[in-house]
Design a protein around this motif. Structure first.
Motif, PDB file in Angstrom:
ATOM      1  N   ARG A  47       0.823  -1.200   0.000  1.00  0.00           N
ATOM      2  CA  ARG A  47       0.000   0.000   0.000  1.00  0.00           C
ATOM      3  C   ARG A  47       0.863   1.258   0.000  1.00  0.00           C
ATOM      4  O   ARG A  47       1.922   1.329   0.598  1.00  0.00           O
ATOM      5  N   LEU A  48       0.367   2.267  -0.699  1.00  0.00           N
ATOM      6  CA  LEU A  48       0.934   3.604  -0.645  1.00  0.00           C
ATOM      7  C   LEU A  48      -0.158   4.600  -0.295  1.00  0.00           C
ATOM      8  O   LEU A  48      -1.293   4.478  -0.751  1.00  0.00           O
ATOM      9  N   HIS A  49       0.209   5.605   0.497  1.00  0.00           N
ATOM     10  CA  HIS A  49      -0.687   6.730   0.756  1.00  0.00           C
ATOM     11  C   HIS A  49      -0.316   7.850  -0.204  1.00  0.00           C
ATOM     12  O   HIS A  49       0.848   8.265  -0.279  1.00  0.00           O
ATOM     13  N   LEU A  50      -1.285   8.332  -0.953  1.00  0.00           N
ATOM     14  CA  LEU A  50      -1.063   9.444  -1.864  1.00  0.00           C
ATOM     15  C   LEU A  50      -1.799  10.678  -1.371  1.00  0.00           C
ATOM     16  O   LEU A  50      -2.988  10.621  -1.058  1.00  0.00           O
ATOM     17  N   ASP A  51      -1.076  11.791  -1.317  1.00  0.00           N
ATOM     18  CA  ASP A  51      -1.695  13.059  -0.940  1.00  0.00           C
ATOM     19  C   ASP A  51      -1.787  13.949  -2.180  1.00  0.00           C
ATOM     20  O   ASP A  51      -1.669  13.487  -3.315  1.00  0.00           O
ATOM     21  N   GLY A  52      -1.999  15.243  -1.969  1.00  0.00           N
ATOM     22  CA  GLY A  52      -2.206  16.150  -3.083  1.00  0.00           C
ATOM     23  C   GLY A  52      -1.060  16.190  -4.071  1.00  0.00           C
ATOM     24  O   GLY A  52      -1.277  16.407  -5.276  1.00  0.00           O
ATOM     25  N   ASP A  53       0.183  16.001  -3.594  1.00  0.00           N
ATOM     26  CA  ASP A  53       1.316  16.020  -4.512  1.00  0.00           C
ATOM     27  C   ASP A  53       1.199  14.930  -5.568  1.00  0.00           C
ATOM     28  O   ASP A  53       1.346  15.174  -6.765  1.00  0.00           O
ATOM     29  N   ALA A  54       0.968  13.703  -5.134  1.00  0.00           N
ATOM     30  CA  ALA A  54       0.881  12.592  -6.087  1.00  0.00           C
ATOM     31  C   ALA A  54      -0.404  12.648  -6.905  1.00  0.00           C
ATOM     32  O   ALA A  54      -0.400  12.373  -8.113  1.00  0.00           O
ATOM     33  N   ILE A  55      -1.518  12.990  -6.254  1.00  0.00           N
ATOM     34  CA  ILE A  55      -2.800  13.014  -6.960  1.00  0.00           C
ATOM     35  C   ILE A  55      -2.804  14.098  -8.035  1.00  0.00           C
ATOM     36  O   ILE A  55      -3.290  13.893  -9.157  1.00  0.00           O
ATOM     37  N   ASN A  56      -2.212  15.247  -7.732  1.00  0.00           N
ATOM     38  CA  ASN A  56      -2.106  16.291  -8.750  1.00  0.00           C
ATOM     39  C   ASN A  56      -1.127  15.907  -9.852  1.00  0.00           C
ATOM     40  O   ASN A  56      -1.309  16.290 -11.014  1.00  0.00           O
ATOM     41  N   THR A  57      -0.090  15.147  -9.509  1.00  0.00           N
ATOM     42  CA  THR A  57       0.829  14.654 -10.531  1.00  0.00           C
ATOM     43  C   THR A  57       0.094  13.765 -11.521  1.00  0.00           C
ATOM     44  O   THR A  57       0.261  13.884 -12.744  1.00  0.00           O
ATOM     45  N   VAL A  58      -0.731  12.858 -10.997  1.00  0.00           N
ATOM     46  CA  VAL A  58      -1.532  11.984 -11.872  1.00  0.00           C
ATOM     47  C   VAL A  58      -2.354  12.817 -12.842  1.00  0.00           C
ATOM     48  O   VAL A  58      -2.422  12.533 -14.048  1.00  0.00           O
ATOM     49  N   GLY A  59      -2.995  13.868 -12.337  1.00  0.00           N
ATOM     50  CA  GLY A  59      -3.818  14.714 -13.187  1.00  0.00           C
ATOM     51  C   GLY A  59      -3.024  15.476 -14.231  1.00  0.00           C
ATOM     52  O   GLY A  59      -3.549  15.820 -15.294  1.00  0.00           O
ATOM     53  N   GLU A  60      -1.756  15.734 -13.937  1.00  0.00           N
ATOM     54  CA  GLU A  60      -0.931  16.506 -14.868  1.00  0.00           C
ATOM     55  C   GLU A  60      -0.240  15.639 -15.913  1.00  0.00           C
ATOM     56  O   GLU A  60      -0.146  16.028 -17.080  1.00  0.00           O
ATOM     57  N   VAL A  61       0.258  14.457 -15.513  1.00  0.00           N
ATOM     58  CA  VAL A  61       1.137  13.724 -16.426  1.00  0.00           C
ATOM     59  C   VAL A  61       0.456  12.576 -17.161  1.00  0.00           C
ATOM     60  O   VAL A  61       0.942  12.144 -18.209  1.00  0.00           O
ATOM     61  N   LEU A  62      -0.650  12.061 -16.646  1.00  0.00           N
ATOM     62  CA  LEU A  62      -1.292  10.910 -17.290  1.00  0.00           C
ATOM     63  C   LEU A  62      -2.378  11.349 -18.264  1.00  0.00           C
ATOM     64  O   LEU A  62      -3.024  12.372 -18.072  1.00  0.00           O
ATOM     65  N   THR A  63      -2.588  10.534 -19.277  1.00  0.00           N
ATOM     66  CA  THR A  63      -3.661  10.768 -20.231  1.00  0.00           C
ATOM     67  C   THR A  63      -5.005  10.546 -19.531  1.00  0.00           C
ATOM     68  O   THR A  63      -5.082   9.856 -18.508  1.00  0.00           O
ATOM     69  N   PRO A  64      -6.090  11.103 -20.052  1.00  0.00           N
ATOM     70  CA  PRO A  64      -7.395  10.972 -19.388  1.00  0.00           C
ATOM     71  C   PRO A  64      -7.820   9.535 -19.121  1.00  0.00           C
ATOM     72  O   PRO A  64      -8.416   9.247 -18.079  1.00  0.00           O
TER      73      PRO A  64
END
Length: 412
Positions: A47-64
């Motif tokens: 398991r990993l805990h993701l906060d705003g840093d990782a969640i916002n990264t997902v929104g920025e770097v991954l395709t929809p």
């Protein structure tokens, strides 16, 4: 955009893959070199805990479509880290876990609502690998690099091959070979803590543990020795392989049941020397024995785990320092600011800085800045923020599990 630029990424952990996905979306050429033979050679946790840093990264770097897959396979938790009593495993305090995102890094973060996710590391890594298949080379153990010009560097690998690019990024983890050459002044130290990780069935935790174990970010209990038990759930809204199928994505995700990771840890001296060569089942027995005198449910809960899922980690942490000698070689993630998991932020920082470095390299490729200036700006931000969190993690680790303080540098 420059057609001559190419980024060499050493290592395919979460930070390196976040950088690669950022470059992919920007159209900046890159190649990834990974020492393992396949993406799944090593056990790297659950398991990993993701906060705003990782969640916002997902929104920025991954395709929809990959963002949708991420959302469908993540557990969106309550924003609390909870404290349990060892004698009862009853939650006595829920601590609000806030995001400290820094100024100007994520300009569109919504209405300020705290968003946290618990994710399965292997599933997240497989999502981050998607679309990179033609740019990743496995079985490539990095040996050394040589800078040929301000915008030219060659990487040499143990198998005798080499690769040439405009810049090289060491995203090769806490034992980074790139760091040894790029920044020999950056050391890591033994944190003094051993931890045994394992995977528990969610149903067993529902029966034997507090309900918050399936709702909150993480639960922890510790005794007078500061031996601790941690519980963190991964409850899949949709099973990963089913989510990929439902979204029509040609991504092979392994079937996975919801589970709870358990961590039993403490100072090295509380663990028998035999644990270093113990099997998974033997590590499970050692972990249960360390909390045998706790709640009637504590040791039995550990014994419900998958007897093939347990492994031991000897925790290390980076020692904050400077990154001098500016060059077209830089560092990312655990290669520069590894930390103990007391804050659950290591993966978040690696992903944040992968996205941040991607932005700077996009500027270089687009002719908006020089490579030297953009890397210097990245490193200044990364070091300030990264080592701030390293210090915070070390202090929380000292309080909760008797981690060796950073000013007592040993085994560097």
């Amino acid at each position: 955009m420059s057609t001559d630029m190419k980024v060499l990424i050493i290592g395919s952990g979460l930070g390196g893959l976040s950088l690669a996905q950022s470059l992919r979306r920007s159209g900046v050429p890159f190649e990834i070199y990974e020492r393992d033979s396949t993406p799944f050679d090593r056990s790297q946790g659950y398991r990993l805990h993701l906060d705003g840093d990782a969640i916002n990264t997902v929104g920025e770097v991954l395709t929809p479509d990959l963002q949708a897959l991420f959302k469908e396979t993540s557990q969106w938790t309550e924003p609390y880290t909870s404290i349990m009593m060892p004698k009862s495993l009853r939650v006595v305090k829920r601590l609000l876990t806030k995001d400290d995102l820094g100024q100007g890094v994520w300009p569109n973060t919504g209405d300020g609502t705290l968003i946290h996710a618990n994710v399965d590391r292997a599933t997240l890594r497989r999502i981050l690998l998607s679309g990179l298949e033609d740019s990743i080379h496995f079985g490539k153990k990095f040996e050394r690099y040589k800078i040929l010009a301000e915008d030219k560097v060659i990487a040499h690998f143990v198998d005798g091959t080499s690769a040439t690019g405009s810049c090289l990024v060491g995203a090769d983890g806490v034992n980074s070979h790139v760091r040894v050459q790029r920044a020999p002044n950056l050391a890591t130290m033994d944190a003094g803590i051993t931890a045994i990780y394992g995977r528990l069935p969610a149903k067993a935790v529902q029966e034997l543990g507090p309900k918050e174990a399936l709702e909150d970010i993480f639960l922890i209990a510790s005794d007078e020795r500061k031996v601790f038990l941690g519980l963190g759930s991964v409850i899949f809204p949709t099973s990963p392989h089913e989510a990929a199928n439902e979204l029509g994505l040609d991504i092979e995700l392994h079937p996975r049941e919801s589970y709870v990771v358990c961590i039993v840890g403490g100072r090295h001296e509380f663990f028998p020397e035999a644990h270093r060569k113990a099997t998974s089942a033997e590590l499970q027995t050692i972990a249960a024995s360390l909390i045998e005198g706790w709640s009637d449910n504590a040791a039995p809960l550990v014994r419900t785990g998958d007897s093939e899922s347990f492994f031991a980690v000897h925790m290390r942490t980076s020692v904050p320092n400077t990154l001098d000698r500016p060059a077209n070689v830089t560092l990312l993630g655990d290669a520069v600011h590894s930390m103990t998991p007391s804050l659950g932020r290591g993966a978040n920082l690696a992903m944040r800085h992968g996205a941040l470095l991607g932005r700077h390299l996009k500027r270089v490729a687009g002719g908006q800045g020089s490579l030297a200036n953009e890397l210097a700006a990245y490193e200044a931000s990364m070091l300030e923020y990264g080592f701030k969190v390293v210090r915070e993690a070390a202090e929380i680790g000292r309080q909760r599990m008797d981690q060796i303080p950073l000013d007592n540098v040993v085994d560097a």
